[in-house]
Write a protein that holds these residues in place. Structure first.
Motif, PDB file in Angstrom:
ATOM      1  N   ALA A   1      56.148 -63.404  24.953  1.00  0.00           N
ATOM      2  CA  ALA A   1      56.647 -63.200  23.599  1.00  0.00           C
ATOM      3  C   ALA A   1      57.076 -64.581  23.109  1.00  0.00           C
ATOM      4  O   ALA A   1      57.656 -65.370  23.868  1.00  0.00           O
ATOM      5  N   TRP A   2      56.806 -64.875  21.826  1.00  0.00           N
ATOM      6  CA  TRP A   2      56.957 -66.248  21.319  1.00  0.00           C
ATOM      7  C   TRP A   2      57.733 -66.201  20.013  1.00  0.00           C
ATOM      8  O   TRP A   2      57.422 -65.430  19.110  1.00  0.00           O
TER       9      TRP A   2
ATOM     10  N   LEU B   1      59.024 -65.928  28.138  1.00  0.00           N
ATOM     11  CA  LEU B   1      59.626 -65.975  26.805  1.00  0.00           C
ATOM     12  C   LEU B   1      59.496 -67.417  26.314  1.00  0.00           C
ATOM     13  O   LEU B   1      60.007 -68.346  26.952  1.00  0.00           O
ATOM     14  N   VAL B   2      58.820 -67.599  25.183  1.00  0.00           N
ATOM     15  CA  VAL B   2      58.504 -68.941  24.694  1.00  0.00           C
ATOM     16  C   VAL B   2      59.199 -69.145  23.345  1.00  0.00           C
ATOM     17  O   VAL B   2      59.117 -68.281  22.459  1.00  0.00           O
TER      18      VAL B   2
ATOM     19  N   ILE C   1      57.878 -77.167  22.870  1.00  0.00           N
ATOM     20  CA  ILE C   1      57.660 -75.785  23.304  1.00  0.00           C
ATOM     21  C   ILE C   1      58.454 -75.590  24.595  1.00  0.00           C
ATOM     22  O   ILE C   1      58.309 -76.376  25.539  1.00  0.00           O
ATOM     23  N   GLU C   2      59.292 -74.552  24.615  1.00  0.00           N
ATOM     24  CA  GLU C   2      60.056 -74.227  25.820  1.00  0.00           C
ATOM     25  C   GLU C   2      59.559 -72.893  26.371  1.00  0.00           C
ATOM     26  O   GLU C   2      59.546 -71.888  25.659  1.00  0.00           O
ATOM     27  N   VAL C   3      59.182 -72.891  27.643  1.00  0.00           N
ATOM     28  CA  VAL C   3      58.744 -71.678  28.328  1.00  0.00           C
ATOM     29  C   VAL C   3      59.840 -71.260  29.307  1.00  0.00           C
ATOM     30  O   VAL C   3      60.198 -72.018  30.214  1.00  0.00           O
ATOM     31  N   HIS C   4      60.381 -70.069  29.099  1.00  0.00           N
ATOM     32  CA  HIS C   4      61.428 -69.532  29.977  1.00  0.00           C
ATOM     33  C   HIS C   4      60.838 -68.382  30.786  1.00  0.00           C
ATOM     34  O   HIS C   4      60.335 -67.402  30.212  1.00  0.00           O
ATOM     35  N   THR C   5      60.912 -68.496  32.100  1.00  0.00           N
ATOM     36  CA  THR C   5      60.345 -67.433  32.941  1.00  0.00           C
ATOM     37  C   THR C   5      61.255 -66.216  32.906  1.00  0.00           C
ATOM     38  O   THR C   5      62.490 -66.335  32.841  1.00  0.00           O
ATOM     39  N   HIS C   6      60.633 -65.034  32.971  1.00  0.00           N
ATOM     40  CA  HIS C   6      61.378 -63.769  32.860  1.00  0.00           C
ATOM     41  C   HIS C   6      60.800 -62.744  33.845  1.00  0.00           C
ATOM     42  O   HIS C   6      60.734 -61.557  33.561  1.00  0.00           O
TER      43      HIS C   6
END
Length: 970
Positions: free
Chosen positions: A73-74, A103-104, A111-116
């Motif tokens: 989801a972005w 979760l981006v 761009i930050e990519v957060h792992t979930h």
């Protein structure tokens, strides 16, 4: 689009830089897709812009600017805006977005990519726009579409939790070894671990604790500083220049930092460097209890129960009933809003009132674990309640109502636990679980105070008050838990003889003697449901709850309420050991019953399915038959090291007679247990002074008594049962009735109490059977054949209990043997005289049989004898073994003992593999044929001409009919 064009267009000062959030979001994403050569959005059900829910009477609300199912989801923000808010929004709406693993968030400049991913800590990956010029960066970003799992953290939350527990265990042991009271050690380290967690989630100033223990500081000075920090957390205020929130909650009520060594300081420094924000609350308490409680340290590296298994109880007992209620309320809300003309009118207020009413229902809901241990059931129940609240809020908001926060929390879960280490860890587990849930769903912390005081997780006995009266459990709507696994025979040893007697006397008439400890929790919950003060309960128990005396408790449950969900036989880990368990949910619940995950009409007390009709196969209806009374017995129970190797016994038998003129043969006998039966004889003997011989008379048997004084007596003197200490030279359960019935017999039947295969074998007096052999005092082949038939095996497997890691069936004289309907004329009552007749071919049948019964008995006996002869020839081939006469005691004319079977030189290994277990693991054709012939003879004795074609269920149905007919006549 090439990288240089993309960077030029979207960088600060570029032509697209000044676009606002809405204008720039989709354009930037489309350009990025073209740069990375990946698919662009275009599928509303899988991959689209503005993924969200629809509010009643409102425009579509986008919970994510871009969404790709199963990937990400972005959310976009304009350049320079806080991306933390964008991330928080994605976290709050992860549920309707189907919990994407990534979760981006992006402000177009980065761009930050957060792992979930479930079960792993969250990691952040940042990609500045200028880095998109590098091939490897573009390839990494492309994995968001092609391989999102490549972003999954390398270490799981479980692994981090295990490492954290190990780190503290060593410190706990050092402090205890230094003379610090274990409870004080546990309390201090529990405070430390919560500090580590607090700084890693932002409740304490950044790296405060890590900086404190990380500097080169003398242990005494560190002790002073830690004392000050913990006191400040208790009260709130300044610690140096840092403002510390008011934590409260009971954890910091008592602060006493023990003296620390250089090693302790180093261990705290190492522990502080771990990522404590990622610890897994579902196993946290279990692992830390093992490390902090000296009595459980040996279990530290052992396995623990999968939380998914616990949820099999939490879901039907807590989650599903609440969601069912919410479904009705949601329909009411939707109907009211359909009548609403504008925001705030009566229909709208009715809808909002229904919503608030259900949230109040959640706020006041209480779930109790009356054996909560270190809190894993409490945590998973709390998480479930908060997930329900979250889902309800999202669905109400989608309908057009306003969300309400902080309804559920630690106040919803109640606990009772007798172990003080576990009780404190249970509270911390609940606290950490609450805080982690808020982080993962984008909610702010409560800080006034941070922690609720969880006095409702109590440290006390769950069954008996100090004055001997029955305890009262806190009022709750649902009960879930994992009461202690202590079998009936182990209760005295683990709980103490006095406590066990008080417990059984207090619950007499409600919990039968011989029931396991867990049954007391079942009965208390059942009584609360019957009284109307409890709705539902769900417990984990050993799978032996389905049979024996334990099942009588489930019978009572099925009489006064119903079992609505169960898993009859599952793997579990108890105190680090693999066991087999049943999960049982009972009480008031709507909808169909579910057994092992499948819908059924009803669940019986043995945790099998029933159609609920009058002719349904319900083997819990089977009752003990008077005709089978005294037909089966347990063997002797030693309760002490009474067994001696055969070599030692033979030496004693060769000694001259004792001062009383008697040989040691009077107090020595060959001894067999279940393993001797399923494998090969271990050549063990037992010292047996009988059940009435005084100590003075026993002492006249010099060598055995001297051995008993030095070996048996010290063990018995440590026992908590007074009779065992007093009569230390005697077997605990000598079984005089059983021995009277086998004495003078040429042979008798045994079957292992617990065995992978239900096999029967012959023993010859004076060989004594152990308690884990069930003894049938019969010497005829017909009884052997009936018991070894398919019909009795099926019956025994359905009415037995199950034991141990291997989940082997447990055969009992009461539920398994006494309920079995033998063919007419061949019941234990018919053969009680034990007189036999030997036919010309050596087959042995009961004597004095009626003319109509004799042919059937002969057919069974011949088939049974053939089966046994073939088996014996395979087990003991004369080419590989010799039959050696047993020693003849000095003064006797001949040996009273059966021959020993000894391997011939060179054949020891081959003979060792010839066991009943190996034979039945892979039965050869001759064995299958011999059993088929036996089954045909037994079927004829029942009058079943279609015996060969009968299904298992039909056989059981017919046997149950026989049982019910015979018990009805009594």
């Amino acid at each position: 689009m090439n990288p240089r064009d993309f960077i030029t267009k979207w960088s600060a000062g570029g032509p697209a830089f000044k676009l606002n959030e809405r204008q720039g979001a989709q354009a930037h994403f489309i350009d990025l897709c073209r740069l990375l050569d990946v698919e662009e959005p275009g599928d509303a059900d899988r991959y689209c812009f503005e993924r969200g829910l629809t509010k009643t009477g409102a425009a579509k609300q986008g919970y994510a600017d871009v969404w790709l199912r199963g990937h990400f989801a972005w959310e976009y923000k304009a350049p320079g805006k806080d991306l933390g808010g964008a991330l928080q929004q994605l976290m709050m709406y992860a549920l309707p977005l189907e919990n994407p693993p990534l979760l981006v968030v992006s402000d177009r400049l980065r761009i930050e990519v957060h792992t979930h991913f479930t079960g792993t800590p969250s990691e952040r990956h940042v990609f500045p726009i200028e880095d998109l010029a590098r091939d490897e960066v573009r390839a990494r970003l492309k994995q968001l579409w092609s391989a999102p799992e490549r972003f999954k953290p390398g270490r799981t939350s479980r692994e981090i939790t295990e490492e954290a527990a190990q780190a503290f265990a060593g410190t706990a042991k050092r402090l205890r070894d230094a003379g610090i009271e274990p409870a004080k050690v546990s309390h201090f380290l529990t405070q430390c671990l919560f500090c580590f967690f607090s700084e890693d989630v932002g409740l304490l100033p950044s790296r405060l604790f890590e900086r404190l223990v990380g500097v080169r500081i003398a242990p005494d000075r560190l002790r002073t500083q830690l004392q000050s920090l913990l006191e400040t957390m208790r009260d709130g205020g300044l610690f140096g220049v840092d403002d510390i929130p008011w934590f409260n909650g009971g954890l910091f009520k008592d602060v006493e930092v023990p003296p620390l060594s250089t090693e302790d300081v180093a261990a705290l420094q190492k522990a502080s460097s771990l990522d404590w924000s990622a610890i897994d609350p579902s196993i946290f308490g279990t692992l830390f209890e093992r490390g902090l409680d000296p009595s459980k340290r040996s279990q530290l590296g052992a396995h623990y129960t999968d939380p998914a298994t616990i949820l099999r109880l939490v879901d039907p007992v807590v989650k599903q009933p609440l969601l069912s209620e919410w479904g009705t309320v949601r329909d009411t809300i939707a109907a009211a809003l359909a009548r609403s003309k504008k925001h705030g009118d009566k229909a709208y207020r009715d809808a909002q009132a229904a919503f608030i009413g259900f949230l109040e229902r959640l706020r006041t809901f209480r779930a109790l674990d009356p054996a909560c241990g270190s809190g894993n059931f409490l945590y998973l129940t709390l998480k479930t309640l908060k997930d329900v609240e979250h889902q309800v809020n999202l669905e109400a908001e989608a309908l057009g109502l306003e969300r309400q926060h902080d309804v559920t929390g630690p106040h919803n879960v109640l606990g009772v636990e007798i172990n003080e280490y576990a009780a404190e860890l249970a509270r911390v587990t609940v606290w950490i679980g609450e805080l982690q849930w808020r982080i993962q769903h984008g909610y702010a912390f409560n800080t006034d105070p941070v922690l609720q005081t969880l006095h409702h997780i109590e440290c006390r006995d769950a069954l008996i008050n100090a004055d001997g009266s029955e305890t009262a459990w806190p009022a709750a709507e649902a009960i879930i838990g994992n009461p202690p696994f202590v079998g009936d025979k182990k209760m005295r040893a683990e709980l103490g003889g006095e406590y066990t007697e008080r417990l059984r006397a207090l619950y007499k008439g409600r919990v039968p003697g011989g029931a396991d400890l867990v049954c007391y929790w079942f009965e208390k919950a059942r009584a609360l449901i019957e009284a109307g003060t409890l709705q539902r309960a769900g417990f984990v128990s050993t799978n032996s709850v389905r049979g024996g005396k334990n099942r009588e408790v489930l019978d009572r449950i099925c009489t006064t309420t119903r079992i609505f969900a169960a898993w009859a036989d599952e793997e579990w880990v108890n105190n680090g050991a693999a066991v087999r368990v049943s999960l049982t949910a009972f009480g008031h619940a709507q909808g169909e019953c579910r057994l092992d995950g499948q819908g059924v009409e009803a669940i019986t007390a043995d945790l099998s399915a029933s159609t609920g009709s009058a002719d349904a196969l319900d083997l819990t209806q089977a009752r003990a038959l008077a005709e089978n009374t005294l037909g089966a017995f347990n063997g002797i129970q030693k309760t002490g090291p009474f067994d001696v190797p055969g070599e030692q016994a033979r030496q004693w038998l060769s000694l001259p007679s004792n001062p009383n003129g008697k040989s040691n043969a009077a107090v020595l006998a060959p001894y067999r247990n279940g393993m001797d039966t399923t494998r090969r004889s271990r050549d063990m003997w037992v010292i047996d002074f009988g059940w009435e011989m005084p100590e003075a008379d026993a002492a006249l048997f010099e060598a055995p008594f001297e051995y008993a004084e030095h070996t048996i007596k010290p063990v018995r003197q440590e026992n908590t049962v007074e009779a065992l200490r007093r009569d230390w030279w005697r077997l605990w359960r000598p079984r005089p009735e059983m021995r009277r019935r086998i004495d003078g017999s040429s042979r008798y039947l045994v079957t292992p109490e617990v065995s992978k295969h239900r096999v029967f074998a012959w023993l010859v007096p004076p060989v004594l059977p152990d308690k884990n052999l069930v003894v049938m005092p019969r010497s005829d082949d017909a009884t052997f054949g009936i018991l070894h038939s398919r019909f009795h095996e099926l019956w025994s497997l359905k009415l037995c209990t199950w034991m141990g890691k291997g989940n082997d069936p447990r055969y009992t004289p009461s539920t398994t043997f006494e309920t079995f309907p033998f063919p007419a004329g061949l019941t234990p009552a018919d053969t009680a005289h034990q007189r036999t007749e030997t036919l010309a071919d050596g087959t042995v049948i009961p004597a004095d049989l009626p003319a109509e019964v004799r042919p059937r008995a002969e057919a069974i006996a011949r088939a049974a004898k053939r089966l046994n002869d073939l088996r014996e020839r395979w087990l003991n081939p004369p080419e590989w073994c010799d039959r050696v006469p047993e020693v003849t005691p000095l003064g006797m004319a001949h040996s009273p003992y059966p021959d020993r079977i000894v391997a011939k030189p060179g054949h020891e290994k081959e003979l060792a593999k010839r066991t009943l277990t190996h034979l039945y693991n892979a039965p050869p054709a001759w064995l299958t044929k011999a059993h088929a012939d036996l089954d045909a003879a037994v079927a004829t004795a029942y009058g079943w001409t279609d015996g060969a074609t009968l299904t298992d269920d039909e056989i059981l149905r017919r046997l149950l009919v026989l049982n019910r007919e015979r018990t009805a006549k009594v």
